[in-house]
Write a protein that holds these residues in place. Structure first.
Motif, PDB file in Angstrom:
ATOM      1  N   VAL A 136      49.457  59.149  36.243  1.00 44.81           N
ATOM      2  CA  VAL A 136      48.396  58.419  36.986  1.00 44.81           C
ATOM      3  C   VAL A 136      46.903  58.343  36.325  1.00 44.81           C
ATOM      4  O   VAL A 136      46.521  57.168  36.289  1.00 44.81           O
ATOM      5  CB  VAL A 136      48.105  59.223  38.439  1.00 44.81           C
ATOM      6  N   ASP A 137      46.622  59.390  35.432  1.00 43.62           N
ATOM      7  CA  ASP A 137      45.456  59.221  35.011  1.00 43.62           C
ATOM      8  C   ASP A 137      45.407  57.997  33.647  1.00 43.62           C
ATOM      9  O   ASP A 137      44.607  57.277  33.602  1.00 43.62           O
ATOM     10  CB  ASP A 137      45.255  60.405  33.748  1.00 43.62           C
ATOM     11  N   LEU A 193      48.464  57.355  45.577  1.00 45.56           N
ATOM     12  CA  LEU A 193      48.309  58.429  46.759  1.00 45.56           C
ATOM     13  C   LEU A 193      47.885  59.774  46.052  1.00 45.56           C
ATOM     14  O   LEU A 193      48.756  60.097  45.238  1.00 45.56           O
ATOM     15  CB  LEU A 193      48.949  58.568  47.758  1.00 45.56           C
ATOM     16  N   THR A 194      46.793  60.482  46.194  1.00 37.45           N
ATOM     17  CA  THR A 194      46.926  62.133  45.784  1.00 37.45           C
ATOM     18  C   THR A 194      46.650  62.769  47.090  1.00 37.45           C
ATOM     19  O   THR A 194      46.529  62.155  48.180  1.00 37.45           O
ATOM     20  CB  THR A 194      45.395  62.081  44.914  1.00 37.45           C
ATOM     21  N   PRO A 195      46.638  64.094  46.843  1.00 31.81           N
ATOM     22  CA  PRO A 195      46.828  64.951  48.188  1.00 31.81           C
ATOM     23  C   PRO A 195      45.447  64.882  48.790  1.00 31.81           C
ATOM     24  O   PRO A 195      45.404  65.199  50.056  1.00 31.81           O
ATOM     25  CB  PRO A 195      46.642  66.473  47.290  1.00 31.81           C
ATOM     26  N   LEU A 252      36.101  50.082  40.064  1.00 27.91           N
ATOM     27  CA  LEU A 252      35.401  50.564  39.306  1.00 27.91           C
ATOM     28  C   LEU A 252      34.941  51.959  39.506  1.00 27.91           C
ATOM     29  O   LEU A 252      34.824  52.971  39.069  1.00 27.91           O
ATOM     30  CB  LEU A 252      34.195  49.716  38.597  1.00 27.91           C
ATOM     31  N   ASP A 253      34.753  51.963  40.977  1.00 23.89           N
ATOM     32  CA  ASP A 253      34.401  53.293  41.525  1.00 23.89           C
ATOM     33  C   ASP A 253      35.625  54.149  42.347  1.00 23.89           C
ATOM     34  O   ASP A 253      35.413  55.044  43.019  1.00 23.89           O
ATOM     35  CB  ASP A 253      33.213  53.187  42.477  1.00 23.89           C
ATOM     36  N   GLY A 254      36.704  53.620  41.840  1.00 23.95           N
ATOM     37  CA  GLY A 254      38.019  54.050  42.374  1.00 23.95           C
ATOM     38  C   GLY A 254      38.268  53.634  43.947  1.00 23.95           C
ATOM     39  O   GLY A 254      39.131  54.403  44.594  1.00 23.95           O
ATOM     40  N   GLY A 255      37.300  52.771  44.515  1.00 24.83           N
ATOM     41  CA  GLY A 255      37.431  52.703  45.814  1.00 24.83           C
ATOM     42  C   GLY A 255      36.624  53.655  46.984  1.00 24.83           C
ATOM     43  O   GLY A 255      36.767  53.333  47.792  1.00 24.83           O
ATOM     44  N   GLU A 256      35.884  54.339  46.420  1.00 24.77           N
ATOM     45  CA  GLU A 256      35.148  55.366  47.064  1.00 24.77           C
ATOM     46  C   GLU A 256      34.215  54.700  48.069  1.00 24.77           C
ATOM     47  O   GLU A 256      34.149  55.136  49.198  1.00 24.77           O
ATOM     48  CB  GLU A 256      34.343  56.113  46.090  1.00 24.77           C
ATOM     49  N   GLU A 257      33.571  53.636  47.742  1.00 21.67           N
ATOM     50  CA  GLU A 257      32.464  53.261  48.704  1.00 21.67           C
ATOM     51  C   GLU A 257      33.458  52.434  49.778  1.00 21.67           C
ATOM     52  O   GLU A 257      32.900  52.671  51.073  1.00 21.67           O
ATOM     53  CB  GLU A 257      31.816  51.858  48.008  1.00 21.67           C
ATOM     54  N   LEU A 263      36.401  52.779  50.761  1.00 18.77           N
ATOM     55  CA  LEU A 263      37.193  53.531  51.772  1.00 18.77           C
ATOM     56  C   LEU A 263      36.381  54.525  52.721  1.00 18.77           C
ATOM     57  O   LEU A 263      36.625  54.719  53.742  1.00 18.77           O
ATOM     58  CB  LEU A 263      38.166  54.587  50.840  1.00 18.77           C
ATOM     59  N   GLY A 264      35.301  54.561  51.971  1.00 18.20           N
ATOM     60  CA  GLY A 264      34.125  55.393  52.693  1.00 18.20           C
ATOM     61  C   GLY A 264      33.701  54.624  53.953  1.00 18.20           C
ATOM     62  O   GLY A 264      33.529  55.163  55.270  1.00 18.20           O
ATOM     63  N   ARG A 265      33.448  53.443  53.675  1.00 15.34           N
ATOM     64  CA  ARG A 265      32.902  52.390  54.839  1.00 15.34           C
ATOM     65  C   ARG A 265      34.217  52.646  55.932  1.00 15.34           C
ATOM     66  O   ARG A 265      33.890  52.225  57.180  1.00 15.34           O
ATOM     67  CB  ARG A 265      33.002  51.170  54.356  1.00 15.34           C
ATOM     68  N   LEU A 266      35.302  52.536  55.661  1.00 14.46           N
ATOM     69  CA  LEU A 266      36.694  52.305  56.780  1.00 14.46           C
ATOM     70  C   LEU A 266      36.920  53.826  57.265  1.00 14.46           C
ATOM     71  O   LEU A 266      37.818  54.065  57.977  1.00 14.46           O
ATOM     72  CB  LEU A 266      37.652  51.797  55.874  1.00 14.46           C
ATOM     73  N   GLY A 267      36.225  54.865  56.747  1.00 16.27           N
ATOM     74  CA  GLY A 267      36.349  56.175  57.350  1.00 16.27           C
ATOM     75  C   GLY A 267      37.596  56.854  56.824  1.00 16.27           C
ATOM     76  O   GLY A 267      38.145  57.758  57.534  1.00 16.27           O
ATOM     77  N   VAL A 268      38.037  56.734  55.709  1.00 17.54           N
ATOM     78  CA  VAL A 268      39.324  57.339  55.243  1.00 17.54           C
ATOM     79  C   VAL A 268      38.973  58.220  53.876  1.00 17.54           C
ATOM     80  O   VAL A 268      37.969  57.709  53.211  1.00 17.54           O
ATOM     81  CB  VAL A 268      40.527  56.279  54.890  1.00 17.54           C
ATOM     82  N   PRO A 269      39.691  59.265  53.502  1.00 19.42           N
ATOM     83  CA  PRO A 269      39.305  60.051  52.525  1.00 19.42           C
ATOM     84  C   PRO A 269      39.569  59.406  51.269  1.00 19.42           C
ATOM     85  O   PRO A 269      40.435  58.579  51.032  1.00 19.42           O
ATOM     86  CB  PRO A 269      40.393  61.122  52.527  1.00 19.42           C
ATOM     87  N   PHE A 270      38.969  59.695  50.146  1.00 17.84           N
ATOM     88  CA  PHE A 270      38.952  58.949  48.863  1.00 17.84           C
ATOM     89  C   PHE A 270      39.566  60.224  47.982  1.00 17.84           C
ATOM     90  O   PHE A 270      39.463  61.194  48.058  1.00 17.84           O
ATOM     91  CB  PHE A 270      37.541  58.797  48.364  1.00 17.84           C
ATOM     92  N   GLY A 271      40.689  59.480  47.524  1.00 16.04           N
ATOM     93  CA  GLY A 271      41.380  60.656  46.675  1.00 16.04           C
ATOM     94  C   GLY A 271      41.243  60.690  44.975  1.00 16.04           C
ATOM     95  O   GLY A 271      41.932  61.239  44.337  1.00 16.04           O
ATOM     96  N   GLY A 272      40.145  59.935  44.737  1.00 17.50           N
ATOM     97  CA  GLY A 272      40.024  59.962  43.259  1.00 17.50           C
ATOM     98  C   GLY A 272      39.097  60.933  42.651  1.00 17.50           C
ATOM     99  O   GLY A 272      38.859  61.748  43.203  1.00 17.50           O
ATOM    100  N   ARG A 273      38.819  60.841  41.346  1.00 15.96           N
ATOM    101  CA  ARG A 273      37.947  61.817  40.685  1.00 15.96           C
ATOM    102  C   ARG A 273      37.215  61.140  39.407  1.00 15.96           C
ATOM    103  O   ARG A 273      37.489  59.861  39.340  1.00 15.96           O
ATOM    104  CB  ARG A 273      38.710  62.930  39.977  1.00 15.96           C
TER     105      ARG A 273
END
Length: 272
Positions: free
Chosen positions: A16-17, A244-246, A255-260, A262-272
């Protein structure tokens, strides 16, 4: 790397990396495409810019030569939905252009697409683009370990249907991705939840709604690649590759892994 039923490929964290490296090349190339698409530039010129950037990043274009496809991007304008061949067509003010891009790093693929407005476009077209992109994110956000692939499909369709009278292409879908650009399973953009293969850690999928202002019907032009709407209505197309990660979803081509988002949609971010 393991295999589930139907030839589905499951990646190790290290694999995945590697896919993230390919995904970042794709994401950065699409940002370059977004800033380069303007009135007066040809789709062939965009293709050359994209190929140069992909190769300069140490990657190989996934699309070039794929079943004979001649470009490093797909560039689909207005009523062209997907798989447009880049060439002499010059973009004009008011056009919509879907740009689909893939890259390979160390044998692993990334695949994503954006739709760009060239100059000023109507509110209706802005709404089409917004709904299509939001539907993609809703689909990704619906993915949970232990869920099913059609949970994604259902979330995409529900958002599109609740946002207006749009057509959802059914003959073209998202897909699994990894050591090949297109793998099982298919990821349709419509359907009931709770069906299809199970969503598990290490499964990588490309989610890509293709939405029109008219009907779902499409045709393929004589070039055997370019898909156009049958009724001449304009279309939009967005795509991201995610896994999907744990911890949750990780969007490998964002570029941000989807963090922004996914956060707006209220679901956990699985990246690093």
């Amino acid at each position: 790397m393991g295999l589930l039923d139907r030839g589905i490929e499951i990646k190790t964290p290290e694999q995945v990396d590697a896919m993230r490296c390919a995904g970042l090349v794709v994401g950065r190339t699409l940002e370059l495409m977004r800033s380069s698409a303007r009135a007066g530039i040809s789709t062939g010129e965009l293709d050359a810019i994209a190929e140069d950037h992909i190769r300069a990043s140490g990657a190989t274009p996934s699309f070039k030569g794929y079943h004979g496809f001649p470009g490093s991007i797909c560039a689909s304008v207005n009523d062209e939905v997907v798989h447009g061949i880049p060439g002499p067509r010059v973009l004009a003010d008011g056009d919509l252009v879907s740009i689909d891009c893939g890259a390979i790093v160390d044998g692993w693929h990334g695949d994503a697409a954006i739709t760009v407005a060239v100059g000023e476009v109507s509110d209706e077209l802005h709404h089409l683009m917004r709904v299509t992109e939001e539907a993609m994110w809703r689909g990704i956000a619906a993915a949970r370990p232990g869920g099913r692939v059609s949970d994604i499909s259902h979330a995409v369709e529900q958002h599109v249907r609740s946002s207006g009278n749009f057509g959802i292409l059914e003959d073209y879908t998202g897909h699994g991705i990894g050591t090949q650009m297109h793998q099982p399973p298919d990821v349709p953009n419509y359907g009931k939840a709770g069906r299809g293969p199970k969503l598990v850690r290490g499964l990588a999928l490309a989610v890509e709604p293709m939405i029109t202002l008219g009907t779902k019907e499409s045709e393929v032009l004589e070039d055997d690649w370019t898909v156009v709407t049958a009724d001449g209505s304009w279309a939009a197309h967005f795509e991201h590759t995610f896994t999907l990660t744990p911890q949750g979803a990780w969007v490998l081509t964002a570029l941000d892994g989807g963090e922004e988002m996914l956060g707006r949609l209220g679901v956990p971010f699985g990246g690093r």
